[in-house]
Design a protein around this motif. Structure first.
Motif, PDB file in Angstrom:
ATOM      1  N   UNK A  49      40.644  52.124  32.831  1.00 59.21           N
ATOM      2  CA  UNK A  49      40.142  52.266  34.206  1.00 59.21           C
ATOM      3  C   UNK A  49      41.201  51.737  35.181  1.00 59.21           C
ATOM      4  N   UNK A  50      41.093  52.145  36.461  1.00 61.65           N
ATOM      5  CA  UNK A  50      42.020  51.571  37.453  1.00 61.65           C
ATOM      6  C   UNK A  50      41.919  50.042  37.514  1.00 61.65           C
ATOM      7  N   UNK A  51      40.696  49.503  37.415  1.00 62.10           N
ATOM      8  CA  UNK A  51      40.590  48.036  37.522  1.00 62.10           C
ATOM      9  C   UNK A  51      41.249  47.345  36.327  1.00 62.10           C
ATOM     10  N   UNK A  52      41.234  47.988  35.177  1.00 61.26           N
ATOM     11  CA  UNK A  52      41.914  47.398  34.011  1.00 61.26           C
ATOM     12  C   UNK A  52      43.427  47.358  34.247  1.00 61.26           C
ATOM     13  N   UNK A  53      43.952  48.370  34.942  1.00 65.47           N
ATOM     14  CA  UNK A  53      45.391  48.369  35.265  1.00 65.47           C
ATOM     15  C   UNK A  53      45.694  47.214  36.221  1.00 65.47           C
ATOM     16  N   UNK A  54      44.873  47.082  37.253  1.00 68.80           N
ATOM     17  CA  UNK A  54      45.099  46.018  38.251  1.00 68.80           C
ATOM     18  C   UNK A  54      45.011  44.647  37.583  1.00 68.80           C
ATOM     19  N   UNK A  55      44.043  44.481  36.680  1.00 66.29           N
ATOM     20  CA  UNK A  55      43.913  43.198  35.976  1.00 66.29           C
ATOM     21  C   UNK A  55      45.186  42.839  35.240  1.00 66.29           C
ATOM     22  N   UNK A  56      45.836  43.856  34.684  1.00 62.27           N
ATOM     23  CA  UNK A  56      47.002  43.607  33.836  1.00 62.27           C
ATOM     24  C   UNK A  56      48.299  43.418  34.638  1.00 62.27           C
TER      25      UNK A  56
END
Ligand code: NAP
Length: 289
Positions: A49-56
């Motif tokens: 998900x986009x939020x998983x990218x931002x988290x990383x």
């Protein structure tokens, strides 16, 4: 440097591949997840998900088709907003209008993140070759931090001040380009109908004051009715529409751009939206003379 990348269309794929080639660690996400496979083969990580990218990632780039897509990736469930916060930067390189960009900027900064809009001038080949022109506006510190990535993606970056200025500059550029493509198409048609050889017209144009890479690059393919998409026509029409709205806001009359937009709309109606924007030539040719 680790970079997140949202949107692996024609441009996003070429740009993220380029970052990988230059030693960046890249985590990718695309709405159609299977489009991530080729990037993963070249060393990218994938996030669901986009939020998983931002988290990383500390920095994440978005390269989405239009305002609807750019907003959806930020505001929808598991989108950018769900994870953005202090110490995280989001760089939207999609071509959108200033209002869309400002909405995204406000939402991100209200959660403690930082935002830069950075649409690009240049197409598939310049994206592959790292020769884009980057039109950045927004958080200056983020601009300075992301320069190593911009230096790989582009041949020149401009910092244009507050959010909205990058979007507007890009729309002005593409309004001119779309109008030029229409004038060029009408010229090719006029040459052909006047019993001139249109390929001789290309040679003549190439030697004069209106010679340019677009006529030289697209002209021969147009004469073969080859519209393999580098810049999809549906996106060019979106840019004309957004540029005309900018004209409305500023009371700037743009009859040439308006007529060009009609031709792009006609081409979309003819089912040519996914072909290259030079396919507007087919709409010009279909006119009853
Ligand atoms: P593209 O090939 O059509 O790719 C569009 C991307 O947006 C795809 O990753 C697509 O995902 C995604 N997308 C579309 N709707 C979405 C939604 N609702 N939610 C999430 N993702 C969505 O377009 P492109 O040529 O790469 O262009 C991308 C942007 O750059 C556009 O704003 C365009 O105007 C601009 N631009 C393009 C060029 C060019 O020459 N191509 C040059 C300069 C600027 P799916 O794969 O799932 O469909």
């Amino acid at each position: 440097m680790e970079i997140g990348f949202l949107g692996l269309g024609i441009m996003g794929k070429a740009m993220s591949m380029n970052l990988l080639k230059h030693g960046f660690k890249v985590t990718v996400w695309n709405r159609t997840l299977s489009k991530c496979d080729e990037l993963v083969e070249h060393g990218a990580s994938i996030a669901e998900t986009p939020s998983a990218v931002i988290n990383k990632c500390r920095f994440t780039i978005g390269m989405l088709s239009d305002p609807v897509a750019a907003l959806s990736v930020v505001f929808d469930k598991d989108g950018v907003l769900d994870a953005i916060g202090n110490g995280k930067g989001y760089i939207d390189m999609s071509t959108v209008d200033a209002e869309t960009s400002s909405k995204i900027s406000e939402a991100i900064t209200s959660k403690g993140g930082v935002f830069l809009e950075s649409p690009v001038s240049g197409s598939k080949k310049p994206a592959e070759d790292g020769q884009l022109v980057i039109l950045a506006a927004g958080d200056k510190a983020l601009y300075e931090e992301i320069i190593p990535a911009f230096d790989v993606l582009g041949k020149k970056s401009f910092y244009l001040g507050h959010v909205g200025n990058g979007a507007k500059m890009k729309l002005v550029v593409n309004m001119i380009m779309g109008s030029m493509m229409n004038a060029f198409s009408e010229g090719l048609e006029l040459a052909g109908k006047s019993e001139l050889d249109p390929s001789t017209l290309l040679d003549v144009l190439s030697l004069g004051a209106i010679a340019n890479p677009m006529f030289a690059g697209k002209g021969p393919a147009m004469l073969q009715s080859n519209y393999s998409p580098a810049f999809p026509l549906k996106h060019q029409q979106k840019d004309m529409r957004l540029a005309l709205a900018l004209g409305d806001e500023n009371s700037v009359s743009m009859p040439i751009a308006a007529a060009s937009n009609e031709a792009f709309k006609k081409a979309r109606g003819m089912g040519l939206g996914d072909l290259d924007f030079s396919a507007v030539f087919e709409a010009v040719k279909s006119r009853k003379h």
